[in-house]
Scaffold this motif. Sequence first.
Motif, short mmCIF file in Angstrom:
data_model
loop_
_atom_site.label_atom_id
_atom_site.label_comp_id
_atom_site.label_asym_id
_atom_site.label_seq_id
_atom_site.Cartn_x
_atom_site.Cartn_y
_atom_site.Cartn_z
N SER A 46 36.32 40.89 22.62
CA SER A 46 34.87 40.74 22.78
C SER A 46 34.21 42.09 23.10
CB SER A 46 34.57 39.76 23.92
OG SER A 46 33.20 39.78 24.26
N GLY A 47 33.37 42.55 22.17
CA GLY A 47 32.67 43.81 22.37
C GLY A 47 31.63 43.75 23.47
N HIS A 48 30.91 42.63 23.55
CA HIS A 48 29.91 42.48 24.61
C HIS A 48 30.57 42.54 25.99
CE1 HIS A 48 27.22 41.13 21.40
NE2 HIS A 48 26.21 41.14 22.28
N THR A 49 31.71 41.87 26.12
CA THR A 49 32.41 41.88 27.41
C THR A 49 32.90 43.28 27.75
OG1 THR A 49 33.11 39.59 27.04
CG2 THR A 49 34.25 40.83 28.76
N GLY A 50 33.47 43.97 26.77
CA GLY A 50 33.91 45.33 27.00
C GLY A 50 32.78 46.22 27.45
N ALA A 51 31.63 46.09 26.79
CA ALA A 51 30.46 46.90 27.14
C ALA A 51 29.97 46.58 28.55
CB ALA A 51 29.34 46.68 26.13
N ALA A 52 29.98 45.30 28.91
CA ALA A 52 29.51 44.90 30.24
C ALA A 52 30.40 45.47 31.34
CB ALA A 52 29.47 43.38 30.34
N PHE A 53 31.71 45.35 31.19
CA PHE A 53 32.61 45.84 32.23
C PHE A 53 32.61 47.36 32.28
CE2 PHE A 53 34.03 41.53 32.52
CZ PHE A 53 34.54 41.43 33.81
N PHE A 54 32.52 48.01 31.13
CA PHE A 54 32.44 49.47 31.12
C PHE A 54 31.17 49.94 31.84
CE2 PHE A 54 29.28 51.36 28.25
CZ PHE A 54 29.33 52.69 28.66
N MET A 55 30.02 49.34 31.51
CA MET A 55 28.76 49.79 32.07
C MET A 55 28.65 49.47 33.56
SD MET A 55 24.85 48.87 30.88
CE MET A 55 25.03 47.12 31.29
N PHE A 56 29.02 48.27 33.96
CA PHE A 56 28.88 47.89 35.36
C PHE A 56 29.90 48.60 36.26
CE2 PHE A 56 26.45 44.19 33.71
CZ PHE A 56 25.29 44.43 34.43
N PHE A 57 30.99 49.08 35.69
CA PHE A 57 31.89 49.96 36.44
C PHE A 57 31.10 51.16 36.95
CE2 PHE A 57 34.59 53.63 36.90
CZ PHE A 57 35.80 53.16 37.40
N TRP A 58 30.33 51.80 36.07
CA TRP A 58 29.57 52.99 36.45
C TRP A 58 28.38 52.65 37.33
CZ3 TRP A 58 31.82 57.48 35.98
CH2 TRP A 58 32.87 57.60 35.07
N VAL A 59 27.83 51.47 37.18
CA VAL A 59 26.79 51.03 38.11
C VAL A 59 27.36 50.98 39.53
CG1 VAL A 59 25.34 49.07 38.81
CG2 VAL A 59 25.45 49.75 36.39
N ALA A 60 28.58 50.44 39.65
CA ALA A 60 29.24 50.38 40.95
C ALA A 60 29.53 51.78 41.50
CB ALA A 60 30.53 49.57 40.85
N VAL A 61 29.90 52.71 40.62
CA VAL A 61 30.15 54.09 41.04
C VAL A 61 28.88 54.69 41.65
CG1 VAL A 61 30.61 56.44 40.22
CG2 VAL A 61 32.02 54.53 39.42
N PHE A 87 29.83 44.14 44.18
CA PHE A 87 30.11 42.71 44.01
C PHE A 87 29.17 42.10 42.97
CE2 PHE A 87 29.53 38.24 45.10
CZ PHE A 87 30.85 37.80 45.21
N ILE A 88 27.88 42.42 43.08
CA ILE A 88 26.90 41.90 42.12
C ILE A 88 27.20 42.43 40.71
CG2 ILE A 88 24.46 42.00 41.43
CD1 ILE A 88 23.80 41.99 44.47
N ALA A 89 27.55 43.71 40.61
CA ALA A 89 27.89 44.28 39.31
C ALA A 89 29.07 43.55 38.68
CB ALA A 89 28.21 45.77 39.45
N GLY A 90 30.08 43.24 39.49
CA GLY A 90 31.23 42.51 38.99
C GLY A 90 30.87 41.11 38.53
N ILE A 91 30.04 40.42 39.30
CA ILE A 91 29.63 39.07 38.94
C ILE A 91 28.82 39.07 37.64
CG2 ILE A 91 28.16 37.13 39.63
CD1 ILE A 91 30.86 37.27 41.09
N LEU A 92 27.95 40.07 37.48
CA LEU A 92 27.18 40.17 36.24
C LEU A 92 28.09 40.41 35.04
CD1 LEU A 92 24.08 42.23 37.43
CD2 LEU A 92 24.08 39.84 36.64
N ALA A 93 29.09 41.26 35.19
CA ALA A 93 30.03 41.51 34.10
C ALA A 93 30.79 40.24 33.74
CB ALA A 93 31.00 42.63 34.50
N VAL A 94 31.24 39.51 34.74
CA VAL A 94 31.92 38.23 34.49
C VAL A 94 30.96 37.24 33.83
CG1 VAL A 94 32.99 36.22 35.59
CG2 VAL A 94 33.61 38.52 36.33
N GLY A 95 29.69 37.28 34.25
CA GLY A 95 28.69 36.40 33.64
C GLY A 95 28.52 36.68 32.16
N VAL A 96 28.55 37.95 31.78
CA VAL A 96 28.47 38.30 30.36
C VAL A 96 29.68 37.73 29.62
CG1 VAL A 96 28.52 40.18 28.69
CG2 VAL A 96 27.08 40.37 30.73
#
Length: 205
Positions: free
Chosen positions: A132-147, A156-165
């Motif tokens: 899933s490209g959308h999922t890959g993009a979500a986890f990649f982007m929200f990783f840096w949001v957390a950074v 925690f919110i960033a992780g939940i949003l990535a899982v939501g995607v």
Amino acid sequence: MKHWSPALKAFLGIFILFEVMGWFFVGSTERLDQLLLINGANNAFADILFQGLTAIAEVVLPVLFLIYLFRFRKEFALPYAYSYALSTGLIQFLKHFVFSGALRPLAYFAHAGIKWHLVPGLMISEYNSMPSGHTGAAFFMFFWVAVLLKRFHWGFIAGILAVGVAYSRVYLFQHFPVDTLVGAFLGTSSSYLFYYINDAKSSSK
């Protein structure tokens, strides 16, 4: 782990939990039952919510975030861009060359005789399911949001949003759960690789 902020630890904790629970679900449940459970739990609010979550991972927001980094946080701009390129490249390579014959749910279950819940007006793809490209993009982007955001609750919110995607891709009948697990792994590991390299360079200066 000494350079992991509380937010990054929270995000990675959510990621690991998602992978562990997801692989257990995939390994213990037939594909048909997976889709019946997730796609079957639908309502009008969820239709809107999950379309919105899916849109988070489309091209516009990751690119806008990259522009923001170049403007305000240049130290992370190139690692972010490199991880974006690696994650996207790996996912597209797998989609089109390794798993080119992987059908998405609509085509896979075309002759099952089941009336699936499809959101009106939403285009449903039939091919190149894995990963899933959308999922890959979500986890990649929200990783840096957390950074960037550092505090535990933001990670925690960033992780939940990535899982939501990831969940949205299955709910909207675009992917199987296994596609999202592989996408999440590629997105997160690509980001972690360049975060580690950047952190090591910063520490040596």
